[in-house]
Design an enzyme around this catalytic site. Sequence first.
Site, short mmCIF file in Angstrom:
data_model
loop_
_atom_site.label_atom_id
_atom_site.label_comp_id
_atom_site.label_asym_id
_atom_site.label_seq_id
_atom_site.Cartn_x
_atom_site.Cartn_y
_atom_site.Cartn_z
N SER A 74 30.80 30.39 49.94
CA SER A 74 32.08 30.06 50.57
C SER A 74 31.90 29.21 51.82
O SER A 74 32.83 28.54 52.25
CB SER A 74 32.84 31.34 50.92
OG SER A 74 32.08 32.14 51.78
N HIS A 121 33.39 27.05 44.03
CA HIS A 121 33.88 28.10 44.93
C HIS A 121 35.18 28.68 44.38
O HIS A 121 36.25 28.06 44.50
CB HIS A 121 34.08 27.50 46.33
CG HIS A 121 34.53 28.48 47.34
ND1 HIS A 121 35.27 28.13 48.44
CD2 HIS A 121 34.36 29.82 47.43
CE1 HIS A 121 35.53 29.19 49.16
NE2 HIS A 121 34.99 30.24 48.57
N GLU A 141 37.26 25.36 44.18
CA GLU A 141 36.83 24.25 45.03
C GLU A 141 35.47 23.76 44.52
O GLU A 141 34.53 24.53 44.45
CB GLU A 141 36.72 24.81 46.45
CG GLU A 141 36.42 23.85 47.54
CD GLU A 141 36.71 24.50 48.90
OE1 GLU A 141 36.18 25.60 49.18
OE2 GLU A 141 37.47 23.91 49.68
N ASN A 187 37.68 27.40 53.67
CA ASN A 187 37.31 28.31 54.75
C ASN A 187 37.24 27.65 56.11
O ASN A 187 37.40 28.31 57.14
CB ASN A 187 36.00 29.02 54.43
CG ASN A 187 36.26 30.18 53.48
OD1 ASN A 187 37.34 30.76 53.50
ND2 ASN A 187 35.30 30.50 52.64
N1 CAA Z 1 43.17 41.35 37.95
C1 CAA Z 1 44.28 41.20 37.20
N2 CAA Z 1 45.51 41.10 37.72
C2 CAA Z 1 45.62 41.19 39.06
C3 CAA Z 1 44.52 41.39 39.91
C4 CAA Z 1 43.25 41.46 39.30
N3 CAA Z 1 42.12 41.60 40.02
N4 CAA Z 1 44.97 41.43 41.19
C5 CAA Z 1 46.29 41.27 41.14
N5 CAA Z 1 46.69 41.13 39.85
C6 CAA Z 1 48.02 40.86 39.36
C7 CAA Z 1 48.95 42.02 39.46
O1 CAA Z 1 48.84 42.84 38.34
C8 CAA Z 1 50.31 41.31 39.54
O2 CAA Z 1 50.73 40.89 38.27
P1 CAA Z 1 52.30 40.52 38.01
O3 CAA Z 1 52.61 39.26 38.78
O4 CAA Z 1 52.36 40.33 36.54
O5 CAA Z 1 53.07 41.71 38.51
C9 CAA Z 1 49.98 40.07 40.33
O6 CAA Z 1 48.58 39.84 40.18
C10 CAA Z 1 50.31 40.26 41.75
O7 CAA Z 1 49.64 41.44 42.23
P2 CAA Z 1 50.32 42.60 43.06
O8 CAA Z 1 51.74 42.79 42.60
O9 CAA Z 1 49.40 43.76 43.04
O10 CAA Z 1 50.28 42.15 44.52
P3 CAA Z 1 50.66 40.78 45.12
O11 CAA Z 1 51.93 40.24 44.55
O12 CAA Z 1 50.55 40.98 46.57
O13 CAA Z 1 49.49 39.81 44.66
C11 CAA Z 1 47.52 38.78 45.23
C12 CAA Z 1 48.18 40.09 44.96
C13 CAA Z 1 47.42 37.97 43.94
C14 CAA Z 1 46.12 39.11 45.73
C15 CAA Z 1 48.39 37.98 46.27
O14 CAA Z 1 48.70 38.79 47.35
C16 CAA Z 1 47.70 36.77 46.79
O15 CAA Z 1 47.68 35.73 46.15
N6 CAA Z 1 47.11 36.90 48.00
C17 CAA Z 1 46.36 35.83 48.61
C18 CAA Z 1 44.98 35.87 48.06
C19 CAA Z 1 44.14 34.76 48.62
O16 CAA Z 1 44.50 34.01 49.50
N7 CAA Z 1 42.92 34.65 48.10
C20 CAA Z 1 41.96 33.71 48.56
C21 CAA Z 1 41.18 34.34 49.63
S1 CAA Z 1 40.01 33.20 50.28
C22 CAA Z 1 38.77 33.24 49.19
O17 CAA Z 1 38.72 33.96 48.24
C23 CAA Z 1 37.67 32.31 49.48
C24 CAA Z 1 36.65 32.80 50.39
O18 CAA Z 1 35.61 32.18 50.36
C25 CAA Z 1 36.80 33.85 51.37
#
Ligand code: CAA
Length: 285
Positions: free
Chosen positions: A123, A144, A156, A194
């Site tokens: 990352s 990424h 990415e 990031n």
């Molecule tokens: N596997 C399968 N389905 C999943 C899942 C998983 N691991 N996690 C969530 N879901 C599904 C849920 O079942 C739900 O499905 P529906 O839309 O059909 O209901 C959907 O995804 C949404 O989940 P939730 O209802 O539990 O919760 P939410 O609406 O808050 O979504 C989230 C969760 C998808 C994580 C959302 O909050 C989100 O997009 N958050 C931002 C995440 C983000 O920014 N990620 C990048 C981080 S940076 C990175 O990763 C890079 C790095 O290098 C650090």
Amino acid sequence: MHDLEDIDTIGVVGAGTMGSGIAQVAATNGYDVVMRDVETEYVENGFDTIDDSLDRFVSKEKLSESAAEATLDRITGTTALDDLADCDVVVEAAVENMDVKQDIFADLDAVVPDDVVLATNTSTLSITTIASATDREDEVVGLHFMNPVPVMKGVEVVVGEKTTDEVVAFAHDLAEDLGKETWESDDKPGFVTNRILMPWINEGIRAYDEGVASKEDIDTGMKLGTNVPMGPLELADHIGLDICLDASRTLHEELGDRYKPAYLLKRKVDAGDLGKKTGEGFYTY
Ligand code: CAA
């Protein structure tokens, strides 16, 4: 030449959150996968994470039971790096530690045929430095993925100093074949995501620490105010505070104090280019 048509088996190094997610997505999209971690327990945890995620897709009727079973059947777990010898491409998603990654890449270089692309899910660490542990620096590229991998749409593609255009194109094709959309970044600290996300998270943490607002109000403010799915504090928790700290340390070491207003911002304001409302900002409207 690297062609998707020649890819049957994808090796994944690391069965943690990212590795298991990458293995799952690859298997769901029809690839055989060899998922390797250093301990059997970590491999088993990886399968548990995949199980949970597949269950969620099945219960939401986004995946059939049979497709979920087929996904699991396509994934082989192992603790032996040698078991990646027959993979057609390898994606590394081990811990964010340069020494560990260089050791893994040196070992992969010895085990995997010369014409196999080695990708890293790092990352923030340098693709070029990771690649320097191999004799195929031209075939090392950043892929990424975002967390949670099975849900997030973007990947990415990070271009190292020696990565060839052809390998970059292959990385885009592969990610797209896994159902993702891609963008490209040069091998600069933190890449696009990031570099921008970590200061945002750190500023959210500082705002909380300095009593600007409660943590709930900071997260709600950013969600309702800017339409992001998670505020900085909950996103930090989601990513893992250790991972955020490691990434932030790398960025700090490489980029120094990035928190002053950007000079270009001041210059544009002085020039009267205020964005959409004046028709000219960073873009032209
Ligand atoms: N596997 C399968 N389905 C999943 C899942 C998983 N691991 N996690 C969530 N879901 C599904 C849920 O079942 C739900 O499905 P529906 O839309 O059909 O209901 C959907 O995804 C949404 O989940 P939730 O209802 O539990 O919760 P939410 O609406 O808050 O979504 C989230 C969760 C998808 C994580 C959302 O909050 C989100 O997009 N958050 C931002 C995440 C983000 O920014 N990620 C990048 C981080 S940076 C990175 O990763 C890079 C790095 O290098 C650090």
